[in-house]
Design a protein around this motif. Sequence first.
Motif, PDB file in Angstrom:
ATOM      1  N   LYS A 191       5.221   8.902 -19.909  1.00  0.00           N
ATOM      2  CA  LYS A 191       6.353   8.246 -19.273  1.00  0.00           C
ATOM      3  C   LYS A 191       7.361   7.677 -20.265  1.00  0.00           C
ATOM      4  CE  LYS A 191       5.625   9.330 -15.135  1.00  0.00           C
ATOM      5  NZ  LYS A 191       6.588  10.288 -14.525  1.00  0.00           N
ATOM      6  N   TYR A 192       6.914   7.236 -21.417  1.00  0.00           N
ATOM      7  CA  TYR A 192       7.832   6.887 -22.500  1.00  0.00           C
ATOM      8  C   TYR A 192       7.029   6.692 -23.773  1.00  0.00           C
ATOM      9  CZ  TYR A 192       6.624   2.111 -20.868  1.00  0.00           C
ATOM     10  OH  TYR A 192       5.962   0.977 -20.459  1.00  0.00           O
TER      11      TYR A 192
ATOM     12  N   GLU B  33       5.538  -5.100 -18.334  1.00  0.00           N
ATOM     13  CA  GLU B  33       5.908  -3.723 -18.679  1.00  0.00           C
ATOM     14  C   GLU B  33       5.492  -2.761 -17.576  1.00  0.00           C
ATOM     15  OE1 GLU B  33       5.447  -0.686 -22.521  1.00  0.00           O
ATOM     16  OE2 GLU B  33       4.545  -2.693 -22.566  1.00  0.00           O
TER      17      GLU B  33
ATOM     18  N   LYS C 289       7.929  -3.184 -14.624  1.00  0.00           N
ATOM     19  CA  LYS C 289       9.229  -2.558 -14.878  1.00  0.00           C
ATOM     20  C   LYS C 289       9.183  -1.075 -14.560  1.00  0.00           C
ATOM     21  CE  LYS C 289      12.636  -1.791 -18.541  1.00  0.00           C
ATOM     22  NZ  LYS C 289      12.976  -2.019 -19.971  1.00  0.00           N
ATOM     23  N   TYR C 290       8.108  -0.408 -14.990  1.00  0.00           N
ATOM     24  CA  TYR C 290       8.006   1.016 -14.697  1.00  0.00           C
ATOM     25  C   TYR C 290       7.735   1.256 -13.216  1.00  0.00           C
ATOM     26  CZ  TYR C 290       6.181   5.625 -14.008  1.00  0.00           C
ATOM     27  OH  TYR C 290       5.979   6.878 -13.496  1.00  0.00           O
TER      28      TYR C 290
ATOM     29  N   LEU D 174       8.587  -0.359 -10.598  1.00  0.00           N
ATOM     30  CA  LEU D 174       9.788  -0.524  -9.770  1.00  0.00           C
ATOM     31  C   LEU D 174      10.753   0.640  -9.918  1.00  0.00           C
ATOM     32  CD1 LEU D 174      10.466  -4.351 -10.242  1.00  0.00           C
ATOM     33  CD2 LEU D 174       9.459  -3.191  -8.265  1.00  0.00           C
ATOM     34  N   SER D 175      10.604   1.425 -10.984  1.00  0.00           N
ATOM     35  CA  SER D 175      11.477   2.585 -11.176  1.00  0.00           C
ATOM     36  C   SER D 175      10.946   3.827 -10.451  1.00  0.00           C
ATOM     37  CB  SER D 175      11.611   2.896 -12.674  1.00  0.00           C
ATOM     38  OG  SER D 175      10.424   3.502 -13.191  1.00  0.00           O
ATOM     39  N   ARG D 176       9.722   3.756  -9.927  1.00  0.00           N
ATOM     40  CA  ARG D 176       9.118   4.926  -9.277  1.00  0.00           C
ATOM     41  C   ARG D 176       9.727   5.142  -7.890  1.00  0.00           C
ATOM     42  NH1 ARG D 176       2.920   5.220  -8.879  1.00  0.00           N
ATOM     43  NH2 ARG D 176       2.967   7.233  -9.938  1.00  0.00           N
ATOM     44  N   PRO D 177       9.735   6.389  -7.420  1.00  0.00           N
ATOM     45  CA  PRO D 177      10.151   6.631  -6.039  1.00  0.00           C
ATOM     46  C   PRO D 177       9.249   5.865  -5.071  1.00  0.00           C
ATOM     47  CG  PRO D 177      10.013   8.688  -7.277  1.00  0.00           C
ATOM     48  CD  PRO D 177       9.414   7.634  -8.145  1.00  0.00           C
ATOM     49  N   HIS D 178       9.797   5.537  -3.905  1.00  0.00           N
ATOM     50  CA  HIS D 178       9.058   4.741  -2.923  1.00  0.00           C
ATOM     51  C   HIS D 178       7.719   5.385  -2.560  1.00  0.00           C
ATOM     52  CE1 HIS D 178       8.547   1.821   0.288  1.00  0.00           C
ATOM     53  NE2 HIS D 178       8.346   2.798   1.158  1.00  0.00           N
TER      54      HIS D 178
ATOM     55  N   GLN E  77       5.184   4.800  -5.204  1.00  0.00           N
ATOM     56  CA  GLN E  77       4.699   3.415  -5.161  1.00  0.00           C
ATOM     57  C   GLN E  77       3.620   3.263  -4.090  1.00  0.00           C
ATOM     58  OE1 GLN E  77       8.243   1.109  -4.482  1.00  0.00           O
ATOM     59  NE2 GLN E  77       8.789   1.040  -6.647  1.00  0.00           N
TER      60      GLN E  77
ATOM     61  N   GLU F 169       9.673  -4.872  -0.653  1.00  0.00           N
ATOM     62  CA  GLU F 169       9.284  -4.091  -1.809  1.00  0.00           C
ATOM     63  C   GLU F 169       7.769  -3.873  -1.845  1.00  0.00           C
ATOM     64  OE1 GLU F 169      10.675  -6.010  -5.328  1.00  0.00           O
ATOM     65  OE2 GLU F 169      12.727  -5.265  -5.108  1.00  0.00           O
TER      66      GLU F 169
END
Length: 212
Positions: free
Chosen positions: A65-66, A118, A121-122, A124-128, A131, A164
């Motif tokens: 992922k990074y 950390e 942060k990742y 919350l960037s995922r598609p619903h 998640q 959320e």
Amino acid sequence: MDLSALREEYTRDGLSREDLNPNPTHQFTKWFEQAQEMQIAEPNAMSVATVSPEGQPSLRTVLLKYYDDDGFVFFTNYTSNKAKHIAHNPKVALMFLWLGLERQVIIRGEAEKIGKAETMKYFLSRPHGSQLGAWCSHQSSVITGRKILELKLDEMKRKFKQGEVPVPSFWGGYRVKPEQIEFWQGRPSRLHDRFCYSRNENQAWDIERLAP
């Protein structure tokens, strides 16, 4: 089935010491960007090797992922087999295979959990849907059928309908801190080019050519 005659001759490129960046992370970035330019499917797919407490190696594919100079990060369920193995023995190996470029990258190091901030942060960037999916599976456990997963997903959709989706307590990331990074370039007659970066006692990188 006899597969002894099934082979490819690797003739696309070579790799010399002069080609290499002194920093293996920068060298990885160069190769990764070339894999993207070649439109290789899932260039961030990597095999993760772990060892069980009984000494049994296991291998599976996850997505990087990074990454940065500190290491390579992937996410998983902390109740999975890979997580249990890492808890017992944090030494792991990663492998990227980019056949379109006749290349491999092999990383050996130790995995450690990343912090909650950390992970959030990742997450919350995922598609619903991804998640919700993190809440649906107790990874590696035995289930009687796919219907169980579908029912659990429906339950999570109802549960988190109004707001959320929170990060599950049993889900998060690992950072693999490399001790060795090998760059492998296929060559004719199986005389492949292999260079291995190894971290020395001063935390700098030594580079050695390996026999194919």
